[in-house]
Structures are given as structure tokens and as C-alpha cells.
Design a protein around this motif. Structure first.
Motif, PDB file in Angstrom:
ATOM      1  N   ALA A  15       0.838  -1.209   0.000  1.00 46.24           N
ATOM      2  CA  ALA A  15       0.000   0.000   0.000  1.00 46.24           C
ATOM      3  C   ALA A  15       0.869   1.253   0.000  1.00 46.24           C
ATOM      4  O   ALA A  15       0.557   2.243  -0.675  1.00 46.24           O
ATOM      5  CB  ALA A  15      -0.927  -0.003   1.209  1.00 46.24           C
ATOM      6  N   ASN A  16       1.959   1.226   0.755  1.00 45.99           N
ATOM      7  CA  ASN A  16       2.895   2.363   0.756  1.00 45.99           C
ATOM      8  C   ASN A  16       3.423   2.626  -0.649  1.00 45.99           C
ATOM      9  O   ASN A  16       3.500   3.772  -1.104  1.00 45.99           O
ATOM     10  CB  ASN A  16       4.061   2.087   1.706  1.00 45.99           C
ATOM     11  CG  ASN A  16       3.655   2.140   3.176  1.00 45.99           C
ATOM     12  OD1 ASN A  16       2.609   2.677   3.520  1.00 45.99           O
ATOM     13  ND2 ASN A  16       4.487   1.574   4.033  1.00 45.99           N
ATOM     14  N   GLU A  17       3.797   1.562  -1.344  1.00 48.11           N
ATOM     15  CA  GLU A  17       4.333   1.699  -2.705  1.00 48.11           C
ATOM     16  C   GLU A  17       3.279   2.268  -3.654  1.00 48.11           C
ATOM     17  O   GLU A  17       3.564   3.169  -4.454  1.00 48.11           O
ATOM     18  CB  GLU A  17       4.805   0.338  -3.221  1.00 48.11           C
ATOM     19  CG  GLU A  17       6.008  -0.238  -2.483  1.00 48.11           C
ATOM     20  CD  GLU A  17       6.309  -1.671  -2.916  1.00 48.11           C
ATOM     21  OE1 GLU A  17       5.706  -2.122  -3.925  1.00 48.11           O
ATOM     22  OE2 GLU A  17       7.121  -2.337  -2.246  1.00 48.11           O
ATOM     23  N   LEU A  18       2.066   1.729  -3.567  1.00 42.06           N
ATOM     24  CA  LEU A  18       0.992   2.179  -4.460  1.00 42.06           C
ATOM     25  C   LEU A  18       0.617   3.633  -4.182  1.00 42.06           C
ATOM     26  O   LEU A  18       0.363   4.408  -5.110  1.00 42.06           O
ATOM     27  CB  LEU A  18      -0.224   1.276  -4.292  1.00 42.06           C
ATOM     28  CG  LEU A  18      -0.047  -0.181  -4.760  1.00 42.06           C
ATOM     29  CD1 LEU A  18      -1.229  -1.038  -4.319  1.00 42.06           C
ATOM     30  CD2 LEU A  18       0.116  -0.238  -6.280  1.00 42.06           C
ATOM     31  N   MET A  19       0.581   4.003  -2.901  1.00 42.96           N
ATOM     32  CA  MET A  19       0.227   5.378  -2.558  1.00 42.96           C
ATOM     33  C   MET A  19       1.349   6.330  -2.925  1.00 42.96           C
ATOM     34  O   MET A  19       1.091   7.484  -3.316  1.00 42.96           O
ATOM     35  CB  MET A  19      -0.095   5.470  -1.070  1.00 42.96           C
ATOM     36  CG  MET A  19      -0.806   6.776  -0.684  1.00 42.96           C
ATOM     37  SD  MET A  19      -2.425   6.926  -1.471  1.00 42.96           S
ATOM     38  CE  MET A  19      -2.979   8.480  -0.773  1.00 42.96           C
ATOM     39  N   THR A  20       2.585   5.881  -2.820  1.00 44.20           N
ATOM     40  CA  THR A  20       3.715   6.710  -3.266  1.00 44.20           C
ATOM     41  C   THR A  20       3.586   6.997  -4.753  1.00 44.20           C
ATOM     42  O   THR A  20       3.770   8.145  -5.196  1.00 44.20           O
ATOM     43  CB  THR A  20       5.051   6.003  -2.968  1.00 44.20           C
ATOM     44  OG1 THR A  20       5.219   5.882  -1.560  1.00 44.20           O
ATOM     45  CG2 THR A  20       6.223   6.793  -3.546  1.00 44.20           C
TER      46      THR A  20
END
Length: 562
Positions: free
Chosen positions: A544-549
Motif C-alpha cells: 500500500a505504501n508503494e501504491l500510494m507513493t
């Protein structure tokens, strides 16, 4: 022979006369019928067109107050307003399932679901062809209305002011004015300062008006958990308001904020407050009405809440003569290492707004209505009300009438009953920092007006601290800088996407686990927190961190800020 001819001639004359009269009569009847039809059509055209409008943040309200009537008079449009009953967040999915959409929709974060379902139309061509007021309003900020890199179309307009001045702050810790006065106007910058102040006052006054004093109360029993529990944790850690995310504004790197050690530190402090009996034991169970009732009684010393969420309580306190029981916003952080972001400038946020449904029979009329709402005429009307009824023009300047000024400050029902200020959010709005074509403020809420409208207790307290406004306490916005990515809380997360699924699971988990940790034994806090982090990692929160980044980087590219 002559007599017979005369009789025949006379008969013929009578016959022609009768035919002529009949023809005249027919023509007269035809003309009258045509005139009646024209009159009927004219009367029908004078009737306002009713547009249905779903407002995800709406309430029970009819479109008949004086400002609404004036809007109808100017536009020929009347709104039939609907809202989610009982806080139901399934309204948009139900619309999509049925295919039955209102003409206008404010869906908030569910706009992505509507776009995916084809429930709303693209507004680009309409803006270009007949959106003069909207184009003037948004100017070079128009790109912030666009949906995404993959689909850079505009599906909605409105919600937030484009030119916003930060003369007020909200969402921070707030403390009763009487606490500050009683303790000799102490400096309160950190959580320790804050705790010391309310503890000292509580020990001196364990009861207020015959009821038990409540040092700190929150509202964590419904969606406001995010407002009074989750968000204040980020603010205390010096994190700008990006919803559930912490974002590096230079690199775009985005992290689910409850993974951060600063957040653990805050909730460990809150757990200690609960253990010491300083936290309202009903903070995670009482209803909104009960919470507001407690605040309205004057026995709650401090809160961590948005000002718009406590407006009813504030108005009730002033009306009851309890001005010293109203609240002052504080720039409190975990410690002095962190800087309060209360005056952070996010720029025009974009993202959310009012859309026009794909099934509406009145799409052009709906768009023209939204464009008119962005006009100077509409902005003056919705902000100030009606000249001669709500405000007067004195020496060329708009001045609120005294009764309206008083009601605006003390009567929570004033906007709903008069319409003044009611039709700003979520419609297109210039913002409180804008001025009209004559150079006058577009809103009566200028900084000077805010200061002038302080109650007597507020005036005394700010003077004691050598300030003019509460914002003087906070780090100035020029020191905080303008956000390159806007506010992540307004990003459209695609329905059914991996990011949406993981975040929803994470939000549900953190609300439950953090509540349990705060109310638990301090000896168990670390273990409870570590277990929550493990659960987040197991649900692939790093993904999720990667996608939101990536989404943050896409927004910055779309806006041209990176």
C-alpha cells in the motif's frame, strides 16, 4: 321578377354575412386558443426546474430559505436535496447497483466508484464551451480538478476555496479559556505542558456546576474516530493533514502513518492519560449527541477536534453565558522537536467536488447552475446573504447587520435557517482570501471580522498572551511552505483496487487495535502496539505504501509540481 331577384339577392347577402361571421368567429376562436397555449407555455417556463442533489455531507434540509429562494430566482433552479441517512456510507454503491442517479452528486471519496461505473459525465467540453465563471475561478489551478494521469478528465467541481487565507486553525488540541485564566496564562507547547495544565485545573475543580469534570474527551465511536483520535496523533507528530498517510513533500514517498514511531509515542501518552483518569472513559462509546451535550455543559476541559464538529456546543456555551468555557486552539506537539502544521497551506486541493450524473435529463442546465455558483454574484449572495436583509452597504462596503452578526456567532442554526454561508461547501467557492471586482472581501470572515467577533473571554485571553489572533501562536504558513502534492485525503482511490482493499483493512484494524491499546493496561501497551504492526505487515501494508507513493507522484506530475 324584380321582387323575386331582390328576395334571392337578399337571401344570398344573408348567407354571405353568416358565412363571414362564422369565419370571423372561427378565426377569433383560433387566435384565442393560440394565445392561451402561449400563456400556458409561458407559465410553465416560469416554474423553476428541480434538480435532485445528493450530498454525502448533507443533512435534512429543504431548499426554501431566503438565500435558496434568491438562487432560484436568479437561476431558475431549485434543488431537491438528499443525504445519507444515519451516516450510511453505502449510498453511492446502492446508486451504482440500481443505476438510479440524481442530477447532481457530491460523492466525496466514492467519486472513483462513480467514474468507473459510468455514473458521471466528463465536464471538460462544458467548461471550455460555457464555463466562463469556473475557468476564471480555477485559473491555473484547473489541472487540480483532473482525475488522474491515465484519465486526465474533469468529473467534478467545487468543495474547497481556491484562494484560502489561514486566519483560523482547526483540528488541534483545544483547551477551555478558563483553564488558561485560572492557571495564569501558561505557555502550552507540548503534550506534557497540556497534561500538566488540565491536571492542575482538574484537581482544583473536580466538579463543575455539580457535575464531574472531564479533563479530556474524544469521540471515537463512529467515523469521527479519524477526526478526534487518528488525526490529532499525526498533528502532534508535526505531520500535515494527509489523512492516513505521512508524505515526504519533496520525494513523494508515502507511508501509512500508524507505522511511524511518533504515532506510537502519542498513543502511549494517551494510554497514560486514560490510566490516570484524565481521559473520558466514554470517549470510544458515547454518541455524537452525548459528546456535544457534555461540551455544552462546560465541564469538558479539553478536546482534540475540528471546530466545525463542535459548533453546536460552542454556540450553546455562548448562549448560556459560559464564554469562559469555550475553547482556545493550541499548537501542541509531542515535544519541541516537532512543529505544528496548523497553518499549513495545501493549495487548492481538487479531488472532490460535485458531479453531474450520466442519466440526468438536464445536464446542460445542471452545469450552467454550477457555473453560476462560481460567479461573483453567487459568491456574494452565498457568503453575505441578501442586501438589506442580512447586510447593508455602508460607505461602499458590505457590513453584516447587527442581528445577523450576533446570530452568526451564537446560533448554530443561523446558516441553515437563513442560507447565509450554507451553500458554500461543497459548491465552487472562491475562498476566504478572495476579493471581488471592487476589492472587497468575498466573505465576511476576514481576519479582522474574526477578531472583532471573538467573545469577551477570547478577547481577554489573546490580549493576555500579547496576541491579536489565535493563529499568532502557530508557526506561520510561510515557514511551513505550500504542499506540492495537495492533501492526500482528497485523492481518488480506485474502487476495488489493491490500494483501496489494503487501506480499508488497515483502517479497520488500526481503529480497533489502537482503541484497545489506549484503554488497556500501560504494561501491555508495547506488546499491543507491536502486535498491530505485525498484523499490518501481514496484510502487505508495504505494498500500500508503494501504491500510494506512486499515486502521489502521479498527482505531482499531473499538477506540474515535481
Amino acid at each position: 321578377m324584380k321582387r323575386k331577384l331582390s328576395i334571392l339577392l337578399l337571401s344570398l347577402l344573408f348567407m354571405f354575412a353568416a358565412l363571414f361571421l362564422a369565419a370571423c368567429s372561427d378565426d377569433s376562436d383560433t387566435d384565442t386558443s393560440s394565445e392561451d397555449d402561449d400563456a400556458t407555455e409561458e407559465n410553465e417556463s416560469d416554474e423553476p426546474l428541480t434538480l435532485t442533489f445528493f450530498n454525502a455531507d448533507g443533512e435534512e434540509k429543504s431548499f426554501d430559505d431566503p438565500v435558496a429562494q434568491k438562487i432560484t430566482e436568479e437561476t431558475g433552479i431549485k434543488l431537491e436535496m438528499d443525504y445519507p441517512v444515519g451516516g450510511n456510507d453505502e449510498s453511492i454503491p446502492l446508486m451504482i447497483a440500481s443505476g438510479d442517479y440524481p442530477d447532481l452528486i457530491f460523492a466525496k471519496g466514492d467519486i472513483g466508484k462513480l467514474i468507473e461505473a459510468g455514473g458521471v459525465i466528463k465536464l471538460d467540453e462544458l467548461i471550455e464551451e460555457k464555463g466562463d465563471n469556473l475557468k476564471e475561478l480555477y485559473g491555473d489551478q484547473l489541472d487540480r480538478l483532473r482525475n488522474s494521469i491515465d484519465d486526465p478528465s474533469i468529473y467534478n467541481v467545487g468543495t474547497y476555496g481556491v484562494e484560502e487565507a489561514r486566519w483560523e486553525t482547526s483540528g488541534t488540541f483545544q483547551v477551555q479559556l478558563d483553564v488558561l485564566r485560572e492557571l495564569g496564562y501558561p505557555e502550552i507547547r507540548t503534550l506534557d505542558d497540556f497534561e500538566d495544565a488540565i491536571t492542575e485545573y482538574y484537581e482544583k475543580y473536580p466538579e463543575i456546576d455539580g457535575q464531574k469534570t472531564i479533563p479530556l474527551s474524544l469521540l471515537g465511536s463512529d467515523w469521527r474516530w479519524l477526526i478526534t483520535v487518528g488525526n490529532p496523533a499525526g498533528f502532534a507528530a508535526g505531520i500535515p493533514d494527509d489523512g492516513q498517510w505521512a508524505i515526504n513533500d519533496e520525494t513523494g514517498e508515502t507511508t501509512y502513518k500508524f507505522l511511524l514511531p511518533e504515532l506510537k509515542e502519542y498513543f502511549k501518552w494517551l494510554n497514560g492519560m486514560n490510566d490516570k483518569g484524565l481521559l473520558d472513559p466514554e470517549s470510544f462509546t458515547h454518541t455524537y449527541d452525548t459528546y456535544i451535550s457534555k461540551l455544552s455543559s462546560g465541564r469538558v476541559l479539553s478536546i482534540a477536534d475540528q471546530s466545525w464538529n463542535i459548533g453546536d456546543a460552542d454556540a450553546a456555551l455562548v448562549a448560556d453565558g459560559k464564554e469562559w468555557k469555550t475553547y482556545a486552539p493550541l499548537p501542541v506537539t509531542i515535544n519541541e522537536e516537532y512543529k505544528s502544521q496548523g497553518l499549513k497551506d495545501y493549495g487548492f486541493a481538487g479531488g472532490w467536488g460535485i458531479s453531474i450524473s450520466s442519466t440526468s435529463e438536464y445536464q446542460e442546465e445542471a452545469f450552467e447552475f454550477l457555473d453560476w455558483m462560481a460567479s461573483e454574484e453567487a459568491q456574494i449572495l452565498t457568503n453575505w446573504g441578501i442586501e438589506g436583509e442580512n447586510y447593508d452597504v455602508v460607505d461602499g462596503k458590505r457590513v453584516l447587520q447587527e442581528d445577523d452578526r450576533e446570530r452568526k456567532n451564537t446560533d448554530a442554526d443561523y446558516p441553515k435557517e437563513t442560507g447565509v454561508g450554507y451553500y458554500l461547501y461543497p459548491f465552487p467557492q472562491w475562498g476566504n482570501g478572495a476579493v471581488d471586482s471592487s476589492g472587497q472581501p468575498i466573505t465576511p470572515d476576514s481576519e479582522q471580522n474574526i477578531i472583532d467577533n471573538f467573545n469577551e473571554a477570547e478577547k481577554e485571553v489573546v490580549a493576555e498572551y500579547g496576541m491579536e489572533n489565535w493563529t499568532d501562536w502557530f508557526p506561520p504558513e510561510e515557514d511551513l511552505g505550500m504542499s506540492n502534492h495537495g492533501a492526500a485525503a482528497n485523492y481518488t482511490i480506485e474502487s476495488g483496487s489493491e490500494l483501496e482493499i489494503i487501506q480499508q483493512k488497515a483502517d479497520d484494524l488500526t481503529e480497533q487495535r489502537i482503541t484497545q491499546a489506549v484503554l488497556g493496561d500501560p504494561a501491555d501497551f508495547d506488546a499491543s502496539w507491536d502486535a498491530m504492526i505485525e498484523e499490518l505487515e501481514a496484510m502487505d501494508i508495504e505494498k500500500a505504501n508503494e501504491l500510494m507513493t506512486q499515486k502521489t507522484l502521479d498527482v505531482m506530475e499531473l499538477w506540474g509540481t515535481k
